[in-house]
Design a protein around this motif. Sequence first.
Motif, mmCIF file in Angstrom:
data_model
loop_
_atom_site.group_PDB
_atom_site.id
_atom_site.type_symbol
_atom_site.label_atom_id
_atom_site.label_comp_id
_atom_site.label_asym_id
_atom_site.label_seq_id
_atom_site.Cartn_x
_atom_site.Cartn_y
_atom_site.Cartn_z
ATOM 1 N N CYS A 21 0.761 -1.218 0.102
ATOM 2 C CA CYS A 21 0.118 -0.145 0.071
ATOM 3 C C CYS A 21 0.876 1.125 -0.017
ATOM 4 C CB CYS A 21 -0.883 -0.014 1.185
ATOM 5 S SG CYS A 21 -2.278 -1.146 0.999
ATOM 6 N N MET A 22 1.844 1.097 0.749
ATOM 7 C CA MET A 22 2.895 2.589 0.643
ATOM 8 C C MET A 22 3.537 2.793 -0.617
ATOM 9 S SD MET A 22 2.384 3.995 3.523
ATOM 10 C CE MET A 22 3.773 5.280 3.446
ATOM 11 N N GLN A 23 3.885 1.556 -1.270
ATOM 12 C CA GLN A 23 4.642 1.592 -2.457
ATOM 13 C C GLN A 23 3.483 2.307 -3.516
ATOM 14 O OE1 GLN A 23 5.884 -2.165 -4.303
ATOM 15 N NE2 GLN A 23 7.208 -0.920 -5.667
ATOM 16 N N LEU A 24 2.119 1.764 -3.499
ATOM 17 C CA LEU A 24 1.301 2.253 -4.332
ATOM 18 C C LEU A 24 1.021 3.647 -4.270
ATOM 19 C CD1 LEU A 24 -1.102 -0.745 -4.443
ATOM 20 C CD2 LEU A 24 -0.069 -0.091 -6.354
ATOM 21 N N ALA A 25 0.895 4.332 -2.919
ATOM 22 C CA ALA A 25 0.784 5.451 -2.537
ATOM 23 C C ALA A 25 1.758 6.230 -3.041
ATOM 24 C CB ALA A 25 0.770 5.754 -0.884
ATOM 25 N N GLY A 26 2.933 6.024 -3.104
ATOM 26 C CA GLY A 26 3.995 6.535 -3.744
ATOM 27 C C GLY A 26 4.089 6.720 -5.323
ATOM 28 N N VAL A 27 3.170 6.102 -5.804
ATOM 29 C CA VAL A 27 3.085 6.478 -7.357
ATOM 30 C C VAL A 27 1.860 6.704 -7.915
ATOM 31 C CG1 VAL A 27 4.868 4.402 -7.890
ATOM 32 C CG2 VAL A 27 2.440 3.884 -7.818
ATOM 33 N N SER A 30 -3.091 10.697 -7.929
ATOM 34 C CA SER A 30 -4.263 11.345 -7.232
ATOM 35 C C SER A 30 -4.085 11.825 -5.938
ATOM 36 C CB SER A 30 -5.612 11.013 -7.432
ATOM 37 O OG SER A 30 -6.777 11.403 -6.712
ATOM 38 N N HIS A 31 -4.275 12.948 -5.117
ATOM 39 C CA HIS A 31 -3.997 13.042 -3.613
ATOM 40 C C HIS A 31 -4.876 12.085 -3.234
ATOM 41 C CE1 HIS A 31 -3.097 14.724 0.057
ATOM 42 N NE2 HIS A 31 -4.511 14.937 0.093
ATOM 43 N N ASP A 32 -6.500 11.901 -3.546
ATOM 44 C CA ASP A 32 -7.259 11.089 -2.906
ATOM 45 C C ASP A 32 -6.816 9.666 -3.023
ATOM 46 O OD1 ASP A 32 -8.758 13.369 -2.289
ATOM 47 O OD2 ASP A 32 -10.149 13.135 -4.197
ATOM 48 N N VAL A 33 -6.397 9.114 -3.884
ATOM 49 C CA VAL A 33 -5.911 7.765 -4.058
ATOM 50 C C VAL A 33 -4.755 7.567 -3.164
ATOM 51 C CG1 VAL A 33 -4.896 6.104 -5.653
ATOM 52 C CG2 VAL A 33 -6.821 7.527 -6.270
ATOM 53 N N GLN A 34 -3.511 8.521 -3.291
ATOM 54 C CA GLN A 34 -2.476 8.608 -2.371
ATOM 55 C C GLN A 34 -2.796 8.252 -0.814
ATOM 56 O OE1 GLN A 34 0.001 11.849 -2.373
ATOM 57 N NE2 GLN A 34 1.941 10.773 -2.027
ATOM 58 N N SER A 35 -3.847 9.226 -0.402
ATOM 59 C CA SER A 35 -4.438 9.270 0.841
ATOM 60 C C SER A 35 -4.749 7.953 1.358
ATOM 61 C CB SER A 35 -5.590 10.319 1.316
ATOM 62 O OG SER A 35 -4.690 11.672 1.048
ATOM 63 N N HIS A 36 -5.752 7.338 0.378
ATOM 64 C CA HIS A 36 -6.391 6.286 0.537
ATOM 65 C C HIS A 36 -5.572 4.958 0.947
ATOM 66 C CE1 HIS A 36 -9.618 3.157 0.567
ATOM 67 N NE2 HIS A 36 -8.985 2.595 -0.151
ATOM 68 N N PHE A 37 -4.368 4.856 0.059
ATOM 69 C CA PHE A 37 -3.430 3.926 0.204
ATOM 70 C C PHE A 37 -2.608 4.132 1.419
ATOM 71 C CE2 PHE A 37 -3.746 3.003 -4.480
ATOM 72 C CZ PHE A 37 -4.066 1.516 -4.154
ATOM 73 N N VAL A 38 -2.319 5.228 1.998
ATOM 74 C CA VAL A 38 -1.587 5.548 3.106
ATOM 75 C C VAL A 38 -2.556 4.782 4.377
ATOM 76 C CG1 VAL A 38 -0.800 7.169 4.597
ATOM 77 C CG2 VAL A 38 -0.192 7.453 2.394
ATOM 78 N N TYR A 39 -3.884 5.152 4.175
ATOM 79 C CA TYR A 39 -5.087 4.912 5.361
ATOM 80 C C TYR A 39 -4.714 3.292 5.193
ATOM 81 C CZ TYR A 39 -8.977 5.632 8.059
ATOM 82 O OH TYR A 39 -9.972 5.607 9.028
ATOM 83 N N LEU A 40 -4.873 2.726 4.043
ATOM 84 C CA LEU A 40 -4.885 1.310 4.097
ATOM 85 C C LEU A 40 -3.490 0.836 4.722
ATOM 86 C CD1 LEU A 40 -6.283 0.635 0.544
ATOM 87 C CD2 LEU A 40 -7.411 0.120 2.946
#
Length: 68
Positions: A21-27, A30-40
Amino acid sequence: MSEAKQLQRHALECLRLQADCMQLAGVAHSHDVQSHFVYLARFWGALAVSGPSTNAGPEIFKPEMQTT
């Protein structure tokens, strides 16, 4: 399989998902998608620590589910 081995396996799987999830957040573009992956990632990290039989999900996901 012993209980200790099951707990270790659960924790390792949760940590792997957290890292994914952190790797996906890094790439994420969208800020919303990034925030969601960090949350997960935070969810999986908390679940790794708390163990498989806890009720960690509702407490962790409650803030994201609220609408503003």
